[in-house]
Design a protein around this motif. Structure first.
Motif, PDB file in Angstrom:
ATOM      1  N   PHE A  89       0.837  -1.082  -0.019  1.00 51.40           N
ATOM      2  CA  PHE A  89      -0.016   0.082   0.027  1.00 51.40           C
ATOM      3  C   PHE A  89       1.012   1.277   0.037  1.00 51.40           C
ATOM      4  N   ILE A  90       1.969   1.247   0.536  1.00 52.37           N
ATOM      5  CA  ILE A  90       2.835   2.333   0.852  1.00 52.37           C
ATOM      6  C   ILE A  90       3.231   2.651  -0.480  1.00 52.37           C
ATOM      7  N   GLY A  91       3.672   1.389  -1.442  1.00 55.92           N
ATOM      8  CA  GLY A  91       4.108   1.769  -2.947  1.00 55.92           C
ATOM      9  C   GLY A  91       3.026   2.311  -3.555  1.00 55.92           C
ATOM     10  N   LEU A  92       1.891   1.845  -3.345  1.00 51.96           N
ATOM     11  CA  LEU A  92       0.665   2.383  -4.045  1.00 51.96           C
ATOM     12  C   LEU A  92       0.596   3.819  -3.899  1.00 51.96           C
ATOM     13  N   ILE A  93       0.873   4.550  -2.711  1.00 52.86           N
ATOM     14  CA  ILE A  93       0.596   5.909  -2.234  1.00 52.86           C
ATOM     15  C   ILE A  93       1.919   6.575  -2.909  1.00 52.86           C
ATOM     16  N   MET A  94       3.073   5.975  -3.086  1.00 51.04           N
ATOM     17  CA  MET A  94       4.210   6.659  -3.591  1.00 51.04           C
ATOM     18  C   MET A  94       3.914   6.906  -5.109  1.00 51.04           C
ATOM     19  N   ILE A  95       3.408   5.999  -5.788  1.00 49.10           N
ATOM     20  CA  ILE A  95       3.007   5.995  -7.291  1.00 49.10           C
ATOM     21  C   ILE A  95       1.865   7.106  -7.344  1.00 49.10           C
ATOM     22  N   ILE A  96       1.012   7.071  -6.369  1.00 49.12           N
ATOM     23  CA  ILE A  96       0.068   8.123  -6.673  1.00 49.12           C
ATOM     24  C   ILE A  96       0.756   9.345  -6.602  1.00 49.12           C
ATOM     25  N   ILE A  97       1.575   9.631  -5.717  1.00 54.22           N
ATOM     26  CA  ILE A  97       2.189  11.062  -5.514  1.00 54.22           C
ATOM     27  C   ILE A  97       3.273  11.214  -6.592  1.00 54.22           C
ATOM     28  N   TYR A  98       4.005  10.329  -6.841  1.00 57.72           N
ATOM     29  CA  TYR A  98       5.254  10.764  -7.732  1.00 57.72           C
ATOM     30  C   TYR A  98       4.917  10.158  -9.247  1.00 57.72           C
ATOM     31  N   GLY A  99       3.717   9.625  -9.450  1.00 59.17           N
ATOM     32  CA  GLY A  99       3.667   8.984 -10.754  1.00 59.17           C
ATOM     33  C   GLY A  99       2.663   9.866 -11.511  1.00 59.17           C
ATOM     34  N   THR A 100       2.655   9.842 -12.838  1.00 57.25           N
ATOM     35  CA  THR A 100       1.759  10.633 -13.624  1.00 57.25           C
ATOM     36  C   THR A 100       0.222  10.094 -13.356  1.00 57.25           C
TER      37      THR A 100
END
Lengths: 489, 513
Positions: free
Chosen positions: A169-180
C-alpha cells in the motif's frame, strides 16, 4: 463485458449454498457449467481484445476501479481460466471425502472471479483492492478442515498477507504522489521531475513494495505461511497456492516493476541488486528445505517457494528478455506444479498416506498417478523435451544477455536448485518404482488409481507439459511481443 | 536419415515395450533358485518360466542384432548428412549427423554392448526381474546411439540427461538397499554434472551463431571480449562432463556403482556409458570451443592437473582395493583420465592416443568386468584374495583376463601399448612447460601400479603355491554364452595392437588441430 467475467464466478459461488440441489451431481453440473462458461468468455475476451477500459467506480482525482485487457493480463487470465475448470472437476471428486462442501465451493469459485479481477486490473489501485479481497476470500479455504492446525495456518496466512499488503500500500501511495497516473503503462509511470533528488527514497519504497507483494509470492523471509497452508485440502493448495494466490503475487511484482516503477528507473540501481540477491537466496533456500521435508505436500510447497523466485529472478533482471523468462516460468510452473499437487492429492485421497516414506512401491499400484508425477518431476528439474527446460532456458538466456555479473551468479543458483529439485523429486519416484527386493507388496492391496474426474485433469496437464516442452516457440513469440509492448492499449 | 532414427528409436521402443508388457508370473525367486527346488509347484512353474524366459531372450537377442545392423547401415548410408528432426525452439534444432568421431564411438558401443548383452543371458539367471533389466538395457543402447550421432550441443545434452535417467535402473537392479543408494548416488552425481555443463551451454549460446558441432569451434567474434566468463564456463563444463568421465574431484560415484550393479551392466557402464562423458568433452573442446580458444589458458592447465591427479589416484586406490569389481572401477577412473589427458594436451598425437585408448580401453575393460562377472557367477566370490587357483578352474577365462591386462598395462603387441605410445609422444612434443614430461612420468608410474593391481589375480590364479589344496578344484569354465563374448573382445583388443595402422591413420586424419 470485462466485468461479467469477474462477476459470474462470484455470483455463481454465492448461489451454491443458497440454492437447494436435489443431488450432489446437480451442484457439480451447475458449478462446472458456470466455471466453463466463464472460461469461454474470458478466452473470447482475450482473443478479441478490445482496447477499451471499463470503469467500475471512480474515487477522487484520477483514482478509479477499472479494468482492461492488455498483454500481461492476457497471460495471467488465460492461465487461470484454463486451469480452473479442471481444478473444479478434480475438487468434486476430492471433496467427496471432506465435509461442508457448499461453503468450500462458495469461496473456491469466488476466488476465480477475484483472481480474474487482479489479472484484468487496469491500474495499481484496482489490483491492490482485488489483492486484498483475494486474501479475505482464500482464508476460509485454508481454514476449511477446522482442525487446530488449519486454524493456526489460516491465521498465519492472514497476518502475513495483510502485513505484506500494507507495505504494498505504501508503494501504491508513492506511485500516486510521484507518478503521472496509477495506470499500468509499460515502461513505468514515474514523473522524474516530481522525484527530483529523492531517488533513493523511491528505490527504498520499491524494495518495500516488492517485499510486500512478495509475501504472497513467498519470498524469503516471508515464506513460512506457504508450507503451513499445505494443511488445506489439496485442491486449495494446488490451485490457490501453486497457481492463483502465489502467481498473483508474482504478477503483482511484474506489474510493479515493469508497468508502475519502470525498469529504466530501477535498472542498475542498488534496489535491483538487493531484490535480485533476495530472490536468489530464496531459490536455493526453498529447494534446500524441500529436500529435508518428509511431508509430501509441504515438500511441494517449499518447491513452489523456490520456483516462484525463478519467476522473480527473471523480473529482477529487468530487461524485456527477463520478462519473457518470467512469464514463461509463470505459465509452465503453474501447470507443472498443479499437476504435482494433484498427484499428491490423488495419493492422499486413495491411501491417506501423506509422508514420502510411506509411498514405497506404490508406483506399480497407481501407475497413472505416479507416471504423471514422474513427468512433472522431470519437467520441474528441467529435462529437455519438457516444459521446464524451456523456461529455464529463457531465464538463463535473459541473465546471460544482461551482462550483469550478479545475474551470472543467479544462473548458478538456478542450476543448484535444479540439482536439489532432482534430489527431492526423484527420490520419491525411485522409491515408488524401485522399493527394494525385500518389499512386501501385500501392504498395498487396495491401492488403485483414482477415477476419471481426478485422472482427466492430470492427463490434460501432462499433455500440455510435453507439448510446451516440444513446441514452445509460439508462446515464446507471444511473450516477446508482450514484453516489447505490442499488447498495451 | 531414417536409418539414423531407426537405430536410435528401435531399441528404445522395444525396451519400453518390455517394461510395459507385464508378466503375471513374476515371483521373487530367481531361475536358479527354482531350478533346484523340490517344491512341486515350483517345478511346474519352472517349465513355463523357462519357456517365457526363452522367448524373452530370443526377443532381446534379435533386438541387439537388428540394432547393430541398423547402426552399421546408418554409418554406411548416412555419413556426413545433416538431419534435423524438429525444432525445440526456433533457434534450437534437434539434429543428427554421423561424423568420424561418431563412427568411432558408435562402433565401439555396438561391439561391447552386444557382447555384454549376450553375456547377460547366462549371468542374469542369478538375478530376478530380467525383463526390466533387458528393457532398460535396450533403451540405454538407443540413447547411446543417439549420443554418438548427435549433431549439435542441445541434442547431445538432451540425450546425455536421458542416458543418466535410463541407466540408473541398471545400477540399482538387484534391489538391495546398498544398490538403491548406489543408484541414487550415481543419479545425483551425474545430474550435478549435467547441470554444470548446462551452465556452460547458456554462455556458449550467447557467444556463437549456432550450436552445431563444427571442427575448430563455433564461437563468434564477440567471444574475445567475453573470454573471462567463457573460460570459467568452459572449466565448469569440463568438470561437469568430467563427472560422467570419472575425473577428480567428482569420480566417487564410479567405485560405488560398479560393485553393486550386475556384472554386464558394470561392463557397459565402464566401457561405454562413461565414454559418453568422454565424447561430451571431445565435442565441447574440439567442436564447440575450438582448441585455439582454450590452448594455453588456465583452463588447459587446470584440466591437465586434474587428469594427472586422477590417473595417479585411480591407480593407487585400485592397487589397495580388495574387492575385484571395485578395483576395476578405480582402474576405470584412472584409465579414463589417460584419455582426458590426451585430449587436454591438444596435439595431434596425443588426441590420437586418447581416441585409440577409447577403443582399446572399451574392449579391455568390458572384458575385465565380464571376467569378474563370470567369476562371481560360478564361484560367488568377489574378493581378489579369495581367488587363488581360479586359473586352474577357469583357464580360458583367466587367459583372456591376462591378455587384456597386458593390454591395459601397455605391453606390446596389444592395443593398450599403441595408445599409450601416442599419448606419450604427443605429450613430449606438445611444448607445454612442465606437463610435457610430467605426463609420461605419471603414465609410467600408473602403468606399474596397473600391473600391480591386475596381475596378482593372474599369478595367484595360475600358480596358487605349494601349500594350496588342489583337491578342491573343480572344472568351472562358464558356458559359451559367457566365454564367447569375452573371447571376442580379447581378440579385438589384440588385433588393434597388431594391426593399428588402419585405425591410427584414420583417426589422425580426423584430428584436425
Amino acid at each position: 463485458m470485462i466485468i461479467l467475467v469477474i462477476l459470474i464466478p462470484i455470483i455463481a459461488g454465492i448461489f451454491v449454498p443458497l440454492l437447494h440441489f436435489k443431488k450432489r451431481s446437480h451442484m457439480e453440473i451447475f458449478l462446472e457449467c458456470a466455471v466453463v462458461l466463464n472460461s469461454i468468455l474470458v478466452w473470447y475476451l482475450l482473443l478479441h481484445h478490445s482496447d477499451s477500459t471499463f470503469l467500475l467506480a471512480h474515487f477522487t482525482g484520477d483514482l478509479s476501479i477499472s479494468f482492461k485487457v492488455d498483454g500481461m493480463g492476457m497471460v495471467f487470465a488465460g492461465l487461470v481460466s484454463s486451469l480452473w475448470p479442471f481444478a473444479t472437476l478434480y475438487a468434486f471428486e476430492y471433496m467427496t471425502k471432506e465435509e461442508h462442501e457448499k461453503i468450500f465451493f462458495l469461496f473456491y469459485t469466488m476466488t476465480y472471479g477475484i483472481t480474474l479481477g487482479i489479472s484484468l486490473a487496469a491500474n495499481l489501485l484496482t489490483m491492490y483492492f482485488f489483492y486484498e479481497l483475494l486474501t479475505l476470500v482464500t482464508v476460509p479455504l485454508v481454514m476449511h478442515t477446522l482442525t487446530r492446525e488449519a486454524i493456526l495456518a489460516s491465521r498465519k496466512y492472514l497476518y502475513y498477507s495483510l502485513g505484506g499488503a500494507a507495505f504494498a500500500f505504501i508503494g501504491l501511495i508513492m506511485i500516486i504522489i510521484y507518478g503521472t497516473t496509477t495506470d499500468f503503462i509499460l515502461g513505468g509511470v514515474l514523473d522524474l521531475t516530481k522525484i527530483g533528488d529523492r531517488t533513493n527514497v523511491l528505490l527504498f519504497i520499491y524494495v518495500m513494495a516488492f517485499m510486500g507483494f512478495g509475501v504472497k509470492a513467498a519470498v524469503c523471509p516471508f515464506n513460512s505461511w506457504l508450507p503451513d497452508a499445505g494443511v488445506a485440502p489439496t485442491p486449495v493448495t494446488a490451485l490457490l497456492h501453486a497457481v492463483a494466490v502465489v502467481k498473483s503475487g508474482a504478477f503483482a511484482i511484474i506489474r510493479l516493476t515493469y508497468y508502475s516503477f519502470g525498469v529504466d528507473f530501477l535498472k542498475g540501481t542498488w534496489a535491483q541488486t538487493t531484490v535480485m540477491l533476495i530472490v536468489m537466496f530464496t531459490i536455493v533456500y526453498g529447494c534446500s528445505r524441500a529436500v529435508k521435508e518428509t511431508h509430501l505436500k509441504r515438500r511441494l510447497a517449499y518447491s513452489t517457494i523456490s520456483n516462484l523466485s525463478y519467476i522473480l529472478f527473471g523480473v529482477t533482471i529487468m530487461t524485456p528478455l527477463g520478462m519473457v523468462g518470467a512469464l514463461t516460468h509463470l505459465i509452465f510452473h503453474a501447470v507443472i506444479k498443479i499437476s504435482s499437487f494433484f498427484c499428491a492429492g490423488a495419493i492422499i485421497h486413495q491411501t491417506d498416506k501423506q509422508y514420502v516414506h510411506e509411498l514405497d512401491g506404490m508406483g506399480y499400484k497407481m501407475p497413472c498417478v505416479f507416471g504423471i508425477f514422474t513427468v512433472s518431476a522431470l519437467a520441474l528439474m528441467g529435462v529437455p523435451g519438457l516444459a521446464g527446460f524451456i523456461s529455464k532456458w529463457n531465464l538463463a538466456s535473459a541473465a546471460v544477455e544482461s551482462g550483469n555479473p550478479v545475474a551470472y551468479f543467479g544462473i548458478a543458483c538456478l542450476l543448484v536448485s535444479a540439482l536439489l529439485t532432482a534430489i527431492y523429486m526423484l527420490t520419491i519416484v525411485v522409491r515408488a518404482f524401485f522399493p527394494g527386493k525385500d518389499f512386501d507388496y501385500g501392504k498395498l492391496k487396495d491401492v488403485r488409481d483414482p477415477n476419471w474426474k481426478m485422472l482427466l485433469p492430470l492427463f490434460v496437464f501432462t499433455f500440455f507439459i510435453i507439448a510446451f516442452g516440444l513446441h514452445s516457440q509460439p508462446l515464446t513469440d507471444f511473450f516477446n511481443d508482450v514484453a516489447a509492448g505490442l499488447y498495451t492499449f | 536419415m531414417y536409418l539414423i532414427l531407426l537405430s536410435i528409436f528401435f531399441p528404445i521402443v522395444v525396451g519400453v515395450g518390455f517394461l510395459i508388457v507385464s508378466s503375471d508370473k513374476e515371483t521373487g525367486k530367481t531361475i536358479s533358485d527354482t531350478c533346484y527346488s523340490s517344491n512341486l509347484e515350483d517345478r511346474g512353474a519352472v517349465e513355463s518360466n523357462k519357456q517365457a524366459r526363452n522367448h524373452l531372450l530370443l526377443a532381446t537377442g534379435t533386438a541387439y542384432l537388428l540394432t547393430g545392423i541398423l547402426v552399421i547401415a546408418a554409418i554406411i548410408a548416412a555419413r556426413d548428412e545433416d538431419f534435423i528432426l524438429f525444432y525445440l525452439t526456433k533457434a534450437l534444432p534437434i539434429c543428427f549427423r554421423i561424423d568420424e568421431i561418431g563412427v568411432l564411438f558408435s562402433v565401439m558401443t555396438l561391439i561391447v554392448y552386444v557382447c555384454a548383452g549376450f553375456f547377460s543371458f547366462e549371468y542374469m539367471k542369478h538375478e530376478t526381474k530380467e525383463k526390466r533389466y533387458y528393457g532398460f538395457y535396450l533403451i540405454v543402447f538407443g540413447v547411446l546411439n543417439a549420443l554418438c550421432f548427435a549433431g549439435n550441443l542441445i541434442t547431445f545434452y538432451l540425450f546425455f540427461e536421458m542416458l543418466t535417467l535410463t541407466s540408473m535402473p541398471l545400477v540399482l537392479h538387484n534391489g538391495s538397499h546398498k544398490s538403491i543408494m548406489a543408484g541414487l548416488k550415481y543419479l545425483f552425481y551425474s545430474l550435478c554434472g549435467a547441470y554444470m555443463a548446462l551452465f556452460g551451454i547458456y554462455f556458449i549460446w550467447k557467444n556463437s551463431d549456432t550450436l552445431t558441432f563444427t571442427a575448430g569451434g563455433v564461437l563468434n567474434a564477440s567471444a574475445g571480449s567475453q573470454s573471462g566468463i567463457l573460460l570459467i564456463a568452459a572449466f565448469v563444463m569440463l568438470l561437469g562432463f568430467g563427472v560422467k568421465a570419472g575425473m577428480f574431484p567428482m569420480h566417487a560415484w564410479l567405485p560405488t556403482a560398479h560393485p553393486v550393479a550386475p556384472a554386464p551392466a558394470s561392463a557397459v557402464l565402464s566401457a561405454v556409458i562413461v565414454k559418453g562423458g568422454v565424447l561430451a568433452i571431445v565435442r565441447t573442446v574440439y567442436y564447440i570451443y575450438g582448441t585455439s580458444f582454450l590452448r594455453g589458458t588456465w583452463v588447459q592447465t587446470a584440466w591437465l592437473i586434474l587428469t594427472l591427479i586422477t590417473v595417479f589416484m585411480g591407480s593407487m586406490l585400485a592397487y589397495r582395493e580388495p574387492v575385484l569389481k571395485k578395483r576395476l572401477a578405480y582402474s576405470t577412473v584412472s584409465q579414463l583420465s589417460y584419455i582426458l589427458f590426451g585430449l587436454a594436451m591438444m596435439t595431434t598425437s596425443s588426441v590420437t592416443g586418447g581416441l585409440l585408448h577409447v577403443l582399446a580401453h572399451g574392449f579391455i575393460k568390458a572384458t575385465l568386468f565380464l571376467v569378474a562377472g563370470a567369476i562371481i557367477y560360478t564361484t560367488g566370490k568377489t574378493r581378489v584374495d579369495e581367488l587363488r587357483g581360479i586359473g586352474k578352474e577357469m583357464p580360458l577365462t583367466l587367459w583372456c583376463y591376462t591378455i587384456v591386462s597386458l593390454g591395459l598395462i601397455g605391453i606390446p603387441p596389444t592395443g593398450g601399448f599403441i595408445s599409450k605410445w601416442y599419448l606419450a609422444i604427443g605429450s613430449l612434443n606438445s611444448g607445454i612447460p612442465v606437463f610435457c614430461w610430467l605426463g609420461p612420468v605419471i603414465l609410467l608410474v600408473s602403468a606399474l601400479l596397473t600391473a600391480g593391481y591386475l596381475l596378482p589375480l593372474t599369478i595367484q590364479g595360475f600358480l596358487p603355491g605349494a601349500d594350496y589344496d588342489y583337491t578342491h578344484l573343480r572344472k568351472r569354465e562358464p558356458s559359451l554364452w559367457m566365454t564367447v563374448p569375452i573371447l571376442i573382445m580379447t581378440i579385438l583388443s589384440v588385433l588393434i595392437g597388431l594391426f593399428p595402422g588402419v585405425i591410427v591413420d584414420w583417426i589422425m586424419e580426423v584430428v584436425t588441430i
